[in-house]
Enzyme design. Structure first.
Site, PDB file in Angstrom:
ATOM      1  N   ASP A   1       0.849  -1.186   0.000  1.00 16.19           N
ATOM      2  CA  ASP A   1       0.000   0.000   0.000  1.00 16.19           C
ATOM      3  C   ASP A   1       0.887   1.239   0.000  1.00 16.19           C
ATOM      4  O   ASP A   1       1.922   1.268   0.667  1.00 16.19           O
ATOM      5  CB  ASP A   1      -0.912   0.023   1.227  1.00 16.19           C
TER       6      ASP A   1
ATOM      7  N   MET B   1       5.835   9.930  -3.417  1.00 17.76           N
ATOM      8  CA  MET B   1       5.351   8.930  -2.484  1.00 17.76           C
ATOM      9  C   MET B   1       5.653   9.453  -1.079  1.00 17.76           C
ATOM     10  O   MET B   1       6.739   9.979  -0.824  1.00 17.76           O
ATOM     11  CB  MET B   1       6.056   7.590  -2.732  1.00 17.76           C
TER      12      MET B   1
ATOM     13  N   HIS C   1      -5.325   4.517   6.450  1.00 21.42           N
ATOM     14  CA  HIS C   1      -4.337   5.181   5.602  1.00 21.42           C
ATOM     15  C   HIS C   1      -2.924   5.180   6.184  1.00 21.42           C
ATOM     16  O   HIS C   1      -2.068   5.909   5.717  1.00 21.42           O
ATOM     17  CB  HIS C   1      -4.776   6.588   5.188  1.00 21.42           C
TER      18      HIS C   1
ATOM     19  N   ASP D   1      -3.184  -0.732   6.297  1.00 19.72           N
ATOM     20  CA  ASP D   1      -3.996  -0.970   5.101  1.00 19.72           C
ATOM     21  C   ASP D   1      -3.548  -2.241   4.384  1.00 19.72           C
ATOM     22  O   ASP D   1      -4.374  -3.035   3.931  1.00 19.72           O
ATOM     23  CB  ASP D   1      -3.942   0.240   4.174  1.00 19.72           C
TER      24      ASP D   1
END
Length: 172
Positions: free
Chosen positions: A7, A20, A146, A151
């Site tokens: 994730d 990212m 999140h 996740d």
């Protein structure tokens, strides 16, 4: 082969222009005890505040995260240390997570240990139940908050539940 759920949290919709923020991964196996977590500093000045807010990270915090190349090298080492056979990439939103991981691996290491492809968990479930619109997220136990490790764990729990339902996967 070894199955990994990955994730990604990011500060925008595409790698290269945006960055990212963090990535989490879990090896799909009973107990889901082997995980990876990395946080990467921005690679550009561009970011969308609403995208960054999803990860509960401020821009100031994000600027202090680790060098992307170091994180990707550590992620690759972790994959190599935990893989038996070929590593296989699984994700909830494959189109999003894969593009960031693949771009960062190739940009910083000139290779991707997952190769050229990945699998989307929702499509796998839809095929199992023979319904292209079937919902699968009820199979998660860990809440979706999140944080990429949480996740990924929830999504790996869904894969383990599908295996319990009869899906044939070579999970360790």
């Amino acid at each position: 082969m070894s199955l990994y759920v990955v994730d990604v949290e990011a500060d925008g919709p595409i790698p290269g222009k945006y960055s990212m923020v963090s990535l989490g991964a879990v090896l799909v196996e009973p107990g889901l005890g082997r995980t990876f977590y990395g946080r990467t500093r921005p690679i550009s000045d561009a970011f969308l505040p609403e995208a960054l807010a999803v990860s509960a990270t401020t821009r100031e915090e994000h600027l202090r995260y680790d060098e992307p190349g170091e994180v990707m090298a550590a992620f690759e080492r972790w994959i190599q240390e935990t893989t038996r056979g070929k590593p296989v990439f699984f994700s909830d939103n494959l189109a999003f997570d894969w593009q960031f991981v693949n771009w960062y691996f190739h940009t910083y290491l000139s290779r991707n240990p997952f190769g050229w492809s990945g699998r989307r968990i929702g499509d796998l479930y839809c095929g199992m139940v023979k319904d292209a619109y079937a919902q699968w997220k009820h199979l998660r136990k860990t809440g979706h908050d999140h944080h990429p490790v949480n996740d990924a764990k929830g999504n790996a729990e869904a894969i383990l539940a599908m295996i319990d339902m009869g899906l044939k996967l070579q999970a360790r």
